[in-house]
Scaffold this motif. Structure first.
Motif, PDB file in Angstrom:
ATOM      1  N   LEU A 278      59.948 104.148 -64.825  1.00  0.00           N
ATOM      2  CA  LEU A 278      60.783 105.384 -65.014  1.00  0.00           C
ATOM      3  C   LEU A 278      60.951 106.821 -65.139  1.00  0.00           C
ATOM      4  CD1 LEU A 278      62.941 101.738 -65.723  1.00  0.00           C
ATOM      5  CD2 LEU A 278      62.989 102.560 -63.403  1.00  0.00           C
ATOM      6  N   ALA A 279      60.072 106.732 -66.256  1.00  0.00           N
ATOM      7  CA  ALA A 279      60.246 108.394 -66.888  1.00  0.00           C
ATOM      8  C   ALA A 279      60.082 109.236 -65.665  1.00  0.00           C
ATOM      9  CB  ALA A 279      59.003 108.383 -68.247  1.00  0.00           C
ATOM     10  N   PHE A 280      59.638 108.700 -64.378  1.00  0.00           N
ATOM     11  CA  PHE A 280      58.928 109.900 -63.616  1.00  0.00           C
ATOM     12  C   PHE A 280      60.260 109.349 -62.655  1.00  0.00           C
ATOM     13  CE2 PHE A 280      56.217 110.396 -67.107  1.00  0.00           C
ATOM     14  CZ  PHE A 280      55.824 111.599 -66.552  1.00  0.00           C
ATOM     15  N   ASP A 281      60.495 108.762 -62.518  1.00  0.00           N
ATOM     16  CA  ASP A 281      61.348 108.585 -60.894  1.00  0.00           C
ATOM     17  C   ASP A 281      62.604 108.804 -60.665  1.00  0.00           C
ATOM     18  OD1 ASP A 281      63.700 107.110 -60.130  1.00  0.00           O
ATOM     19  OD2 ASP A 281      62.972 105.443 -59.487  1.00  0.00           O
ATOM     20  N   SER A 282      63.356 109.391 -59.569  1.00  0.00           N
ATOM     21  CA  SER A 282      63.413 111.811 -59.620  1.00  0.00           C
ATOM     22  C   SER A 282      65.062 111.043 -59.531  1.00  0.00           C
ATOM     23  CB  SER A 282      62.951 111.993 -58.250  1.00  0.00           C
ATOM     24  OG  SER A 282      63.347 110.971 -57.039  1.00  0.00           O
ATOM     25  N   ARG A 283      65.086 109.455 -59.536  1.00  0.00           N
ATOM     26  CA  ARG A 283      67.222 109.056 -58.692  1.00  0.00           C
ATOM     27  C   ARG A 283      67.809 109.549 -60.153  1.00  0.00           C
ATOM     28  NH1 ARG A 283      65.805 103.018 -57.155  1.00  0.00           N
ATOM     29  NH2 ARG A 283      63.516 103.141 -57.969  1.00  0.00           N
ATOM     30  N   ASP A 284      69.183 109.985 -60.022  1.00  0.00           N
ATOM     31  CA  ASP A 284      69.687 110.409 -60.861  1.00  0.00           C
ATOM     32  C   ASP A 284      70.770 109.146 -61.362  1.00  0.00           C
ATOM     33  OD1 ASP A 284      69.410 113.081 -61.229  1.00  0.00           O
ATOM     34  OD2 ASP A 284      70.437 113.311 -59.227  1.00  0.00           O
ATOM     35  N   GLU A 285      70.768 108.229 -60.683  1.00  0.00           N
ATOM     36  CA  GLU A 285      71.439 106.984 -60.737  1.00  0.00           C
ATOM     37  C   GLU A 285      70.495 105.882 -61.961  1.00  0.00           C
ATOM     38  OE1 GLU A 285      70.208 105.368 -57.159  1.00  0.00           O
ATOM     39  OE2 GLU A 285      70.567 107.713 -57.814  1.00  0.00           O
ATOM     40  N   ALA A 286      71.104 105.338 -63.240  1.00  0.00           N
ATOM     41  CA  ALA A 286      71.325 104.925 -63.975  1.00  0.00           C
ATOM     42  C   ALA A 286      69.801 103.736 -63.208  1.00  0.00           C
ATOM     43  CB  ALA A 286      71.232 104.111 -65.196  1.00  0.00           C
ATOM     44  N   GLN A 287      68.383 104.021 -63.614  1.00  0.00           N
ATOM     45  CA  GLN A 287      67.621 102.789 -63.538  1.00  0.00           C
ATOM     46  C   GLN A 287      67.769 101.716 -64.333  1.00  0.00           C
ATOM     47  OE1 GLN A 287      67.091 102.496 -60.073  1.00  0.00           O
ATOM     48  NE2 GLN A 287      68.457 104.239 -59.810  1.00  0.00           N
ATOM     49  N   LEU A 288      67.675 100.501 -63.475  1.00  0.00           N
ATOM     50  CA  LEU A 288      67.887  99.764 -65.294  1.00  0.00           C
ATOM     51  C   LEU A 288      66.435  98.035 -64.748  1.00  0.00           C
ATOM     52  CD1 LEU A 288      71.137  99.402 -65.997  1.00  0.00           C
ATOM     53  CD2 LEU A 288      69.726 100.692 -67.167  1.00  0.00           C
ATOM     54  N   ARG A 289      65.849  97.994 -65.969  1.00  0.00           N
ATOM     55  CA  ARG A 289      64.867  96.770 -65.773  1.00  0.00           C
ATOM     56  C   ARG A 289      65.399  96.053 -66.469  1.00  0.00           C
ATOM     57  NH1 ARG A 289      65.662  99.324 -61.434  1.00  0.00           N
ATOM     58  NH2 ARG A 289      63.780 100.402 -60.631  1.00  0.00           N
ATOM     59  N   HIS A 290      65.534  94.799 -66.309  1.00  0.00           N
ATOM     60  CA  HIS A 290      66.156  93.635 -67.560  1.00  0.00           C
ATOM     61  C   HIS A 290      65.318  92.575 -67.559  1.00  0.00           C
ATOM     62  CE1 HIS A 290      70.602  94.741 -67.301  1.00  0.00           C
ATOM     63  NE2 HIS A 290      70.272  95.138 -65.661  1.00  0.00           N
ATOM     64  N   VAL A 291      64.509  92.343 -68.733  1.00  0.00           N
ATOM     65  CA  VAL A 291      63.985  91.345 -69.134  1.00  0.00           C
ATOM     66  C   VAL A 291      64.292  90.201 -70.428  1.00  0.00           C
ATOM     67  CG1 VAL A 291      61.716  90.900 -71.279  1.00  0.00           C
ATOM     68  CG2 VAL A 291      62.208  92.928 -69.436  1.00  0.00           C
ATOM     69  N   THR A 292      64.143  88.791 -69.952  1.00  0.00           N
ATOM     70  CA  THR A 292      64.455  88.186 -70.707  1.00  0.00           C
ATOM     71  C   THR A 292      63.633  87.413 -71.218  1.00  0.00           C
ATOM     72  OG1 THR A 292      66.092  87.808 -69.128  1.00  0.00           O
ATOM     73  CG2 THR A 292      65.442  85.476 -71.216  1.00  0.00           C
ATOM     74  N   GLY A 293      63.391  87.808 -73.158  1.00  0.00           N
ATOM     75  CA  GLY A 293      62.405  86.434 -73.580  1.00  0.00           C
ATOM     76  C   GLY A 293      62.223  84.948 -72.844  1.00  0.00           C
ATOM     77  N   THR A 294      60.773  84.525 -72.836  1.00  0.00           N
ATOM     78  CA  THR A 294      60.550  83.156 -73.144  1.00  0.00           C
ATOM     79  C   THR A 294      60.219  82.002 -74.444  1.00  0.00           C
ATOM     80  OG1 THR A 294      59.287  83.594 -70.708  1.00  0.00           O
ATOM     81  CG2 THR A 294      58.887  81.339 -71.837  1.00  0.00           C
ATOM     82  N   VAL A 295      61.003  81.391 -74.930  1.00  0.00           N
ATOM     83  CA  VAL A 295      60.278  80.594 -76.070  1.00  0.00           C
ATOM     84  C   VAL A 295      59.193  80.027 -76.045  1.00  0.00           C
ATOM     85  CG1 VAL A 295      61.393  78.316 -77.767  1.00  0.00           C
ATOM     86  CG2 VAL A 295      63.036  80.285 -76.092  1.00  0.00           C
ATOM     87  N   VAL A 296      57.699  80.490 -76.759  1.00  0.00           N
ATOM     88  CA  VAL A 296      57.122  79.728 -76.715  1.00  0.00           C
ATOM     89  C   VAL A 296      57.256  78.566 -78.057  1.00  0.00           C
ATOM     90  CG1 VAL A 296      54.777  79.853 -76.439  1.00  0.00           C
ATOM     91  CG2 VAL A 296      55.832  81.684 -75.306  1.00  0.00           C
ATOM     92  N   LEU A 297      57.577  77.290 -77.805  1.00  0.00           N
ATOM     93  CA  LEU A 297      57.109  76.071 -79.098  1.00  0.00           C
ATOM     94  C   LEU A 297      55.424  75.687 -79.242  1.00  0.00           C
ATOM     95  CD1 LEU A 297      59.592  74.032 -78.141  1.00  0.00           C
ATOM     96  CD2 LEU A 297      60.198  75.654 -79.809  1.00  0.00           C
ATOM     97  N   ARG A 298      55.343  76.185 -80.885  1.00  0.00           N
ATOM     98  CA  ARG A 298      54.455  75.781 -81.473  1.00  0.00           C
ATOM     99  C   ARG A 298      54.335  75.627 -82.523  1.00  0.00           C
ATOM    100  NH1 ARG A 298      53.029  82.433 -79.780  1.00  0.00           N
ATOM    101  NH2 ARG A 298      52.303  81.850 -78.310  1.00  0.00           N
ATOM    102  N   ASP A 299      53.262  74.589 -83.150  1.00  0.00           N
ATOM    103  CA  ASP A 299      52.902  74.267 -83.910  1.00  0.00           C
ATOM    104  C   ASP A 299      53.526  74.953 -85.980  1.00  0.00           C
ATOM    105  OD1 ASP A 299      50.933  72.728 -83.154  1.00  0.00           O
ATOM    106  OD2 ASP A 299      49.257  73.272 -83.810  1.00  0.00           O
ATOM    107  N   SER A 300      54.406  75.633 -85.692  1.00  0.00           N
ATOM    108  CA  SER A 300      54.987  76.464 -87.099  1.00  0.00           C
ATOM    109  C   SER A 300      56.044  74.962 -87.134  1.00  0.00           C
ATOM    110  CB  SER A 300      55.658  77.973 -87.112  1.00  0.00           C
ATOM    111  OG  SER A 300      55.788  77.860 -86.386  1.00  0.00           O
ATOM    112  N   THR A 301      56.575  74.349 -85.902  1.00  0.00           N
ATOM    113  CA  THR A 301      57.852  74.390 -85.675  1.00  0.00           C
ATOM    114  C   THR A 301      58.317  72.800 -85.443  1.00  0.00           C
ATOM    115  OG1 THR A 301      58.606  75.196 -83.465  1.00  0.00           O
ATOM    116  CG2 THR A 301      59.169  76.366 -86.031  1.00  0.00           C
ATOM    117  N   PRO A 302      57.427  72.119 -85.890  1.00  0.00           N
ATOM    118  CA  PRO A 302      57.023  70.858 -85.629  1.00  0.00           C
ATOM    119  C   PRO A 302      58.396  70.303 -85.126  1.00  0.00           C
ATOM    120  CG  PRO A 302      56.355  70.557 -87.351  1.00  0.00           C
ATOM    121  CD  PRO A 302      56.093  71.874 -87.026  1.00  0.00           C
ATOM    122  N   ALA A 303      58.446  68.785 -84.243  1.00  0.00           N
ATOM    123  CA  ALA A 303      60.048  67.999 -84.299  1.00  0.00           C
ATOM    124  C   ALA A 303      59.754  67.310 -85.595  1.00  0.00           C
ATOM    125  CB  ALA A 303      60.107  67.063 -83.016  1.00  0.00           C
ATOM    126  N   ARG A 304      60.465  67.425 -85.994  1.00  0.00           N
ATOM    127  CA  ARG A 304      61.530  66.586 -87.510  1.00  0.00           C
ATOM    128  C   ARG A 304      61.652  64.983 -87.487  1.00  0.00           C
ATOM    129  NH1 ARG A 304      58.585  69.801 -91.305  1.00  0.00           N
ATOM    130  NH2 ARG A 304      59.844  71.251 -91.506  1.00  0.00           N
TER     131      ARG A 304
END
Length: 339
Positions: free
Chosen positions: A313-339
């Motif tokens: 994006l830093a070398f994208d020549s377009r003047d209008e704002a270029q947005l790329r959206h990122v949403t995280g993914t929940v990863v459940l591991r052993d540090s939070t077992p079911a109570r």
């Protein structure tokens, strides 16, 4: 190409003496000038696209092959992962990347942007989080405008800043999803290890987590949200402070994985077992988690890919704002077992 602006031009536009203009623009002497006067001089410099020497002016060519990356701390695993992506993408395009660290200081970050502008870096990437500091944001906006006027581009990773391209991370949604997953596993008494005050990434993650807990019928008392440096040591110190005050929780959410690792160490040093006594969750899914036992529950972000995308994006020549959206993914591991 027009005549290069001089320091005298900047002083005249700002209505100050040449000596004052010089001090206000100096990385080492800037603090000797009052904040309002310093801001006026820097705004004038940005308006005139002032560069301190002829070499910097020569770098104004749109064929310049340099880029800049600014992070809070290059030793931070999140910053390192993003930097790896930036450098990999830069190698593909035969680009040179200059890396600077702000130390988590809003004004230091903008001074680095100013330095890269003067060096005529074609693209500048701001990784991490913006600060809720109005004076620094106004100064940054002036710098972004000057960089764009010179044919360059600025990219932010985290939140979108006006006038820039951005890799936008939905931190609220990620923290919301994590809170709901932990609630579904039976956790009700939470503490949150937040980052420094005024750091927007931290505010968004805390806000998303709190909103989800409230919507589910729980509560997150203010005294159980502790601000600290977004680092392993920050997480360790905050968790020890919480324990010293006798606050009892069944799950600790740290807004950064490094802080979560510090929290795990603090619990063990206090004679508490993870996850039997207290569960711990983080945010980011840094590579170092592969060696953590028990495995840390977190919100996975594609950090290296975010760096690659930002460089593109830093070398994208377009003047209008270029947005790329990122949403995280929940990863459940052993540090939070079911109570």
């Amino acid at each position: 190409m027009g005549t290069q602006a001089t320091l005298a031009d900047v002083a005249t536009l700002a209505g100050v003496s040449l000596a004052t203009a010089s001090r206000a623009l100096s990385p080492t002497k800037g603090s000797a000038v009052g904040p309002e006067l310093r801001a006026r001089v820097r705004a004038a410099a940005a308006e005139l696209s002032y560069a301190p020497n002829a070499h910097a002016q020569a770098m104004r060519s749109p064929t310049a092959s340099s880029a800049g990356l600014i992070v809070h701390d290059i030793a931070d695993p999140v910053a390192a992962a993003i930097a790896s992506g930036v450098l990999a993408a830069a190698a593909d395009q035969n680009l040179i990347v200059t890396i600077g660290a702000s130390g988590g200081d809003a004004e230091a970050e903008v001074r680095l942007v100013e330095t890269l502008r003067r060096q005529r870096a074609r693209g500048i990437i701001l990784a991490g989080s913006r600060f809720a500091d109005s004076s620094a944001q106004r100064w940054l906006a002036d710098e972004v405008s000057a960089i764009r006027a010179g044919g360059g581009r600025v990219v932010t990773i985290g939140q979108h800043t006006p006038g820039t391209h951005a890799v936008v991370v939905d931190d609220r949604a990620g923290a919301d999803g994590l809170a709901r997953a932990l609630w579904a596993r039976g956790y009700r008494r939470f503490a949150v290890l937040a980052g420094p005050e005024f750091l927007i990434t931290s505010e968004d993650r805390v806000g998303g987590f709190r909103d989800a807990v409230t919507a589910l019928g729980g509560e997150l008392p203010e005294e159980q949200v502790l601000a600290s440096q977004m680092s392993r040591d920050g997480g360790y110190t905050s968790l020890r402070d919480l324990l010293d005050h006798g606050v009892e929780v069944d799950c600790v959410f740290a807004v950064d994985d490094s802080m979560a690792m510090g929290a795990v160490a603090a619990l063990r040093d206090s004679g508490l077992r993870v996850p039997d006594d207290v569960a711990v969750a983080g945010f980011g899914d840094i590579a170092a988690l592969r060696d953590v036992v028990p495995g840390l529950t977190t919100v996975r972000l594609p950090l290296a890919q975010m760096g690659r995308t930002a460089l593109q994006l830093a070398f994208d020549s377009r003047d209008e704002a270029q947005l790329r959206h990122v949403t995280g993914t929940v990863v459940l591991r052993d540090s939070t077992p079911a109570r």
